[in-house]
Design an enzyme around this catalytic site. Structure first.
Site, short mmCIF file in Angstrom:
data_model
loop_
_atom_site.label_atom_id
_atom_site.label_comp_id
_atom_site.label_asym_id
_atom_site.label_seq_id
_atom_site.Cartn_x
_atom_site.Cartn_y
_atom_site.Cartn_z
CD GLU A 27 39.01 46.81 39.00
OE1 GLU A 27 38.99 47.35 40.05
OE2 GLU A 27 38.07 47.30 37.99
CD GLU B 182 46.79 45.06 48.71
OE1 GLU B 182 47.79 44.82 47.65
OE2 GLU B 182 45.57 45.15 48.55
CE LYS C 151 48.88 34.21 35.13
NZ LYS C 151 48.93 33.25 36.19
CB CYS D 70 41.16 44.16 46.65
SG CYS D 70 39.67 43.79 46.22
N GLY E 220 44.77 42.11 40.62
CA GLY E 220 46.06 41.69 41.34
C GLY E 220 46.77 42.79 41.82
CB SER E 221 50.03 43.30 43.33
OG SER E 221 50.54 42.75 41.94
CB THR E 222 49.72 48.54 42.99
OG1 THR E 222 48.33 48.53 43.39
CG2 THR E 222 50.03 49.82 42.20
P1 NAD Z 1 49.53 39.51 41.78
O1 NAD Z 1 49.70 40.68 41.05
O2 NAD Z 1 51.06 38.73 42.36
O3 NAD Z 1 49.31 38.23 40.79
C1 NAD Z 1 48.12 38.55 39.87
C2 NAD Z 1 48.06 37.71 38.71
O4 NAD Z 1 49.02 38.36 37.92
C3 NAD Z 1 48.37 36.41 38.84
O5 NAD Z 1 47.81 35.54 37.81
C4 NAD Z 1 49.93 36.39 38.61
O6 NAD Z 1 50.32 34.79 38.20
C5 NAD Z 1 50.04 37.38 37.48
N1 NAD Z 1 51.07 37.93 37.06
C6 NAD Z 1 52.25 38.45 37.96
N2 NAD Z 1 53.36 38.65 37.46
C7 NAD Z 1 52.91 38.84 36.08
C8 NAD Z 1 53.81 39.24 34.96
N3 NAD Z 1 55.01 39.85 34.94
N4 NAD Z 1 52.91 39.45 33.77
C9 NAD Z 1 51.66 38.88 33.88
N5 NAD Z 1 51.12 38.57 34.73
C10 NAD Z 1 51.83 38.23 35.91
O7 NAD Z 1 48.69 39.55 42.93
P2 NAD Z 1 48.16 38.44 43.90
O8 NAD Z 1 49.10 38.17 44.73
O9 NAD Z 1 47.65 37.26 43.06
O10 NAD Z 1 46.84 39.05 44.40
C11 NAD Z 1 46.77 39.90 45.50
C12 NAD Z 1 46.83 41.38 44.92
O11 NAD Z 1 45.56 41.61 43.92
C13 NAD Z 1 46.33 42.45 46.10
O12 NAD Z 1 47.31 43.52 45.64
C14 NAD Z 1 45.11 42.76 46.07
O13 NAD Z 1 44.73 43.93 46.50
C15 NAD Z 1 44.72 42.53 44.67
N6 NAD Z 1 43.20 42.45 44.49
C16 NAD Z 1 42.54 43.65 43.87
C17 NAD Z 1 41.31 43.67 43.64
C18 NAD Z 1 40.42 44.66 42.92
O14 NAD Z 1 39.44 44.37 42.51
N7 NAD Z 1 40.93 45.77 42.94
C19 NAD Z 1 40.69 42.41 43.76
C20 NAD Z 1 41.59 41.25 44.35
C21 NAD Z 1 42.62 41.23 44.62
#
Ligand code: NAD
Length: 505
Positions: free
Chosen positions: A274, A408, A198, A309, A251-253
């Site tokens: 992650e 962040e 996804k 990230c 994605g986000s924490t």
């Molecule tokens: P996000 O958490 O908003 O979204 C990430 C993914 O999760 C998207 O596909 C989104 O549609 C999905 N999502 C959102 N809500 C959800 C839910 N309730 N249930 C299931 N899926 C859901 O993050 P973002 O804005 O896309 O990315 C930025 C974040 O990603 C930053 O916090 C960044 O630090 C992190 N990041 C971490 C790494 C790592 O390797 N640690 C790498 C890249 C980005």
């Protein structure tokens, strides 16, 4: 075709724009070996942050599509069309997949840039090769990993083996859409699982295109599926699904924590996360080359518009060189001025969408109201293009407890924090809910090792920023996540460990 012909790769803004007009954009989901619209016919528009243009309609998947994809993935897994192939056969198909990614590199780079605004030069030279490398490296490793035999009495044999988990759902972000996907799908597929990817609703185009390349490479129907859509709809449906065995996420924490709850509320699926970061970049006065340190500190906050990230968003500088070092950073940042993302000379592109731009601008305002000193940037620019651009921004005189230093931002906003001793630097660096990465710059080998050991982070870099390769694990301490992507360690997440004990008669 391991070495694609790059002679036709566009070399100017006009040539990339011309190629963009020839693209056919696919917006449908990919389930059980075929492209299809969402079950309920819902779509959303994907908008380019370069100029606000509408790119195409994307299938907005939901629970029904998640169910269909899980059934297809489960059937393929049970039939063994992929899960029971010899590792060497899966390797061959995945290497072909990597080759096809390279051969279609111009198109994939262009999709990435149009969709999320990163500079085309980086999409072509970083995102495409890194995606292909992740898949090829992992494929090449999969027929070279062995199980174990336990130390047993002479009349017993204890075999310790790894088996694919089953159906893996991978939910990924928009900052490096293809690379983040490849870090999940490569080890998941190599170990024999069926996968449902996804992508972020902000950047679905390359994931959708990868499905066709996977099919062309020979991955059987049902083994690799792509469901575009929102997090709260299809993402949540996958995370709560009773027949998804493993959920991997970048994605986000905030969302990462929610996914742990979903796993607990459903079938206790394995969850590997992650998440975010607020990485400290520590520069001592005895750094071997202050100019190089400044150039990398600038790149650490401006590369990919700071939407990284591991962005070095907290710059800890020893007080005796602070003024000089800020001067060097400002000079280095002149090479990171935002420009048209399709111009190959551009180093800093557009911010992914309006919400993210608003967030960055809001944090710049917060920094000013918290009393930090704005020494560089701070403005939205190029608004007349219809695109979303912001200047790389530097705040001096930041206290680690300020929100710009503890939260962040995920944009090109740097907080400079002074320190006097190594102990103080480590205390500030570790005073964070995150622990993804950190760097230390010093000529003193004792300081380098003592500080590197004391830093609570999954990656530590000495005298450079953002090192690493497929050969090394990547992931976070604390609220930056659990588990590791990349390297042989990644296989642990996608396999169950089995002990088979044989008593000899
Ligand atoms: P996000 O958490 O908003 O979204 C990430 C993914 O999760 C998207 O596909 C989104 O549609 C999905 N999502 C959102 N809500 C959800 C839910 N309730 N249930 C299931 N899926 C859901 O993050 P973002 O804005 O896309 O990315 C930025 C974040 O990603 C930053 O916090 C960044 O630090 C992190 N990041 C971490 C790494 C790592 O390797 N640690 C790498 C890249 C980005």
């Amino acid at each position: 075709m391991p070495y694609p012909d790059r002679s036709t790769t566009p070399t100017s803004l006009a040539e990339w724009q011309a190629l963009a007009t020839k693209l056919t954009l696919e917006g449908r989901a990919y389930v059980n070996g075929a492209y299809r619209w969402a079950s309920h016919g819902e779509t959303f528009l994907t908008i380019s942050p370069i100029d606000g243009s509408e790119l195409t309609e994307i299938a907005s998947c939901d629970q029904a599509d998640a169910d269909a994809a899980v059934i297809a993935a489960r059937n393929a897994f049970e039939q063994g069309v992929w899960s029971q192939l010899a590792p060497s056969k899966r390797k061959a198909v995945l290497i072909r997949f990597a080759e096809l990614i390279e051969a279609n590199g111009d198109e994939l780079a262009l999709l990435e840039t149009l969709d999320m605004g990163k500079p085309i030069g980086h999409a072509r030279a970083v995102d495409v090769p890194a995606t292909a490398r992740a898949i090829r490296w992992t494929a090449e490793a999969i027929d070279k990993v062995y199980g174990e035999l336990a130390a047993t009495p002479h009349n017993q044999i204890g075999m310790i083996s790894r088996e694919p988990i089953g159906v893996v759902a991978a939910i990924v972000p928009w900052n490096f859409p293809m690379i983040m996907a490849s870090w999940k799908i490569a080890p998941a597929l190599a170990t024999g699982n069926s996968v449902i990817l996804k992508p972020s609703e902000k950047s679905p185009l390359t994931a959708i295109r990868l499905a066709a390349l996977a099919e062309e490479a020979g991955i059987p129907p049902g083994v690799f599926n792509v469901l575009p859509g929102y997090g709260h709809t299809v993402g949540k449906a996958l995370a709560l699904h009773m027949d998804v065995d493993c959920l991997v996420f970048t994605g986000s924490t905030t969302v990462a924590k929610q996914l742990m709850v979903y796993a607990g509320q459903s079938n206790m699926k394995r969850v590997w996360l992650e998440a975010g970061g607020k990485s400290p970049n520590i520069v001592f006065a005895d750094a071997p080359d202050l100019q190089k340190a400044a150039a990398e500190a600038a790149s650490a906050i401006a590369f990919n518009q700071g939407e990284v990230c591991t962005a070095g968003s907290r710059l800890l500088v020893q007080e005796s060189i602070r003024a000089e070092f800020i001067g060097l950073i400002r000079e280095a940042l002149t090479t990171w001025r935002p420009g048209h993302p399709l111009d190959p000379a551009t180093t800093c592109g557009a911010i992914v969408d309006q919400a993210q731009l608003d967030r960055i601008i809001e944090y710049i305002g917060i920094g000013q109201s918290e009393g930090a000193t704005l020494v560089e940037g701070g403005q939205r620019i190029m608004e007349d293009t219809g695109g979303l651009f912001v200047q790389p921004t530097v705040f001096d005189g930041v206290n680690n407890r300020m929100r710009i230093a503890s939260e962040e931002i995920f944009g090109p906003v740097l907080s400079v924090i002074g320190f006097k001793t190594a102990e103080e630097a480590v205390a500030i660096a570790n005073d964070s809910i995150y622990g993804l990465a950190a760097a230390v710059w010093t000529s003193n080998i004792n300081t380098a090792h003592k500080v590197a050991k004391a830093l609570r982070a999954g990656s530590v870099w000495i005298n450079h920023y953002d090192g690493g390769d497929m050969t090394a694990p990547f992931g976070g301490f604390k609220q930056s996540g659990n588990g590791r992507d990349k390297s042989l360690h990644a296989f642990d997440k996608y396999t169950e460990l089995k002990a088979t004990w044989l008593a000899l008669e």
